[in-house]
Design an enzyme around this catalytic site. Structure first.
Site, PDB file in Angstrom:
ATOM      1  N   GLY A  47       2.450   2.431  10.866  1.00  0.00           N
ATOM      2  CA  GLY A  47       3.288   3.603  10.449  1.00  0.00           C
ATOM      3  C   GLY A  47       3.597   4.198  12.019  1.00  0.00           C
ATOM      4  N   GLU A  83      -6.657   4.994   8.473  1.00  0.00           N
ATOM      5  CA  GLU A  83      -6.522   5.950   7.523  1.00  0.00           C
ATOM      6  C   GLU A  83      -8.334   6.676   7.032  1.00  0.00           C
ATOM      7  OE1 GLU A  83      -2.733   5.887   5.273  1.00  0.00           O
ATOM      8  OE2 GLU A  83      -2.072   5.268   7.181  1.00  0.00           O
ATOM      9  N   GLY A  98       2.927  -0.673   4.505  1.00  0.00           N
ATOM     10  CA  GLY A  98       2.788   0.296   3.951  1.00  0.00           C
ATOM     11  C   GLY A  98       3.969   0.518   4.295  1.00  0.00           C
ATOM     12  N   GLY A  99       4.473   1.167   4.796  1.00  0.00           N
ATOM     13  CA  GLY A  99       6.346   1.600   4.673  1.00  0.00           C
ATOM     14  C   GLY A  99       7.514   0.966   3.577  1.00  0.00           C
ATOM     15  N   ASN A 143       0.795  -1.562  -0.213  1.00  0.00           N
ATOM     16  CA  ASN A 143       0.028   0.089  -0.362  1.00  0.00           C
ATOM     17  C   ASN A 143       1.158   0.892   0.028  1.00  0.00           C
ATOM     18  OD1 ASN A 143      -1.740   1.973   0.105  1.00  0.00           O
ATOM     19  ND2 ASN A 143      -2.241   1.740   2.689  1.00  0.00           N
ATOM     20  N   TRP A 144       0.468   2.197  -1.580  1.00  0.00           N
ATOM     21  CA  TRP A 144       2.142   2.892  -1.602  1.00  0.00           C
ATOM     22  C   TRP A 144       1.099   4.488  -0.508  1.00  0.00           C
ATOM     23  CZ3 TRP A 144       4.058   2.578  -7.001  1.00  0.00           C
ATOM     24  CH2 TRP A 144       5.080   1.747  -6.785  1.00  0.00           C
ATOM     25  N   LYS A 145       0.196   4.212  -0.397  1.00  0.00           N
ATOM     26  CA  LYS A 145      -0.615   5.170   0.271  1.00  0.00           C
ATOM     27  C   LYS A 145      -0.348   6.789  -0.337  1.00  0.00           C
ATOM     28  CE  LYS A 145      -0.238   3.669   4.862  1.00  0.00           C
ATOM     29  NZ  LYS A 145      -0.206   3.825   6.503  1.00  0.00           N
ATOM     30  N   SER A 202       3.639  -2.252  10.576  1.00  0.00           N
ATOM     31  CA  SER A 202       5.138  -2.071  10.102  1.00  0.00           C
ATOM     32  C   SER A 202       5.587  -3.273   9.751  1.00  0.00           C
ATOM     33  CB  SER A 202       5.236  -1.460  11.847  1.00  0.00           C
ATOM     34  OG  SER A 202       4.560  -0.105  12.246  1.00  0.00           O
TER      35      SER A 202
HETATM   36  C1  PEP Z   1      -1.115   0.325   6.421  1.00  0.00           C
HETATM   37  O1  PEP Z   1      -0.926   1.258   5.856  1.00  0.00           O
HETATM   38  O2  PEP Z   1      -1.212  -0.578   5.165  1.00  0.00           O
HETATM   39  C2  PEP Z   1       0.605  -0.543   6.598  1.00  0.00           C
HETATM   40  C3  PEP Z   1       0.447  -1.280   7.561  1.00  0.00           C
HETATM   41  O3  PEP Z   1       2.051   0.480   6.591  1.00  0.00           O
HETATM   42  P1  PEP Z   1       2.966   0.441   7.770  1.00  0.00           P
HETATM   43  O4  PEP Z   1       3.467  -1.140   7.053  1.00  0.00           O
HETATM   44  O5  PEP Z   1       3.543   1.357   7.428  1.00  0.00           O
HETATM   45  O6  PEP Z   1       2.998   0.379   9.125  1.00  0.00           O
END
Ligand code: PEP
Length: 256
Positions: free
Chosen positions: A178, A102, A239-240, A10-12, A218
């Site tokens: 995140g 989000e 995400g990240g 998920n690049w957001k 995370s």
């Molecule tokens: C997400 O937003 O779906 C997510 C899991 O983010 P992160 O891996 O950065 O916590």
């Protein structure tokens, strides 16, 4: 039948078209033709990057799917700013994330909205990656399972078992997204098992055994192994760590 793990990025709201093409090309360059036997890979860039990313992957014949991060339930009309299922389908998207925390927190997306989006996706022949997860307050209250399974029931209300079977649920505790703070494998497994039990109640044991339940929050190359070792965790929504080719590829390789 064993479930094939999934790694979904998920690049957001990250990466301009130029940056998206570079990152997609980097991932595609690392692609090994053995990957699809062992893992299903999806990248979910922002809308404007979907077509460019898909073009790179198609050109390279790389079996990595592209998905949206959100979608609207109406197929067309006066809905300024929205994007429909037929629009993302024509680009070649396989799926869309829905109900990310989000979107629920910042944009007021409700369980009912999530349900409409899931229905629109499956009616359009795409699948949904349905995000559910509790806040720290809910966890501290001790009502995580009830809260999360209620989100699952609401998301799939009125969806039949054959449509649901292709969908994916991502358990993402809000306090872990995140923040660098991951749920322990045991904490994540407990909720993912409760989610699967709810899917079995809704759709029967067979469909529930087919459906993938991902963990998100995370997840990174340092903690992926313990999470993937859990019987009810079938991969990750990332995400990240999906924004860098090296870490995303390490997460893919952890599934092999
Ligand atoms: C997400 O937003 O779906 C997510 C899991 O983010 P992160 O891996 O950065 O916590």
């Amino acid at each position: 039948m064993a479930r094939k793990p999934m790694m979904a990025g998920n690049w957001k709201m990250n990466n301009t078209v130029g940056e998206a093409v570079v990152l997609t090309q980097e991932i595609s360059n690392q692609y090994e033709k053995e990957w699809p036997e062992s893992v299903e890979i999806v990248i979910c860039p922002p809308y404007v990057d979907l077509k460019p990313a898909k073009t790179v992957l198609d050109f390279d014949k790389t079996k990595i799917a592209v998905g949206a991060q959100n979608v609207y339930w109406e197929s067309k009309g006066a809905y300024t700013g929205e994007i429909s299922v037929p629009m993302i389908k024509e680009i070649g998207c396989a799926c869309s994330i829905v109900g990310h925390s989000e979107r629920r927190e910042l944009f007021g997306e409700t369980n009912e909205d999530v349900n409409r989006k899931v229905k629109a996706l499956v009616e359009g022949g795409l699948y949904a990656i349905v995000c559910v997860g509790e806040s720290l307050a809910v966890r501290d209250e001790g009502t995580t399972d009830e809260y999360v399974t209620a989100q699952v029931r609401a998301a799939f209300a009125g969806v039949d078992a054959s449509d649901a079977a292709g969908c994916v649920v991502a358990y993402e505790p809000i306090w872990a997204i995140g923040t660098g703070r991951t749920a322990t494998p045991e904490q994540a497994e407990a909720v993912c098992a409760a989610i699967r039990a709810t899917l079995a109640e809704l759709f029967g044991g067979e469909a529930a055994e087919e459906m993938r339940v991902l963990y998100g929050g995370s997840m990174n190359p340092g903690n992926v192994e313990g999470l993937l070792a859990q019987p009810n965790i079938d991969g990750g929504l990332i995400g990240g760590a999906s924004l860098k080719c090296e870490s995303f590829v390490q997460l893919i390789e952890a599934c092999l």
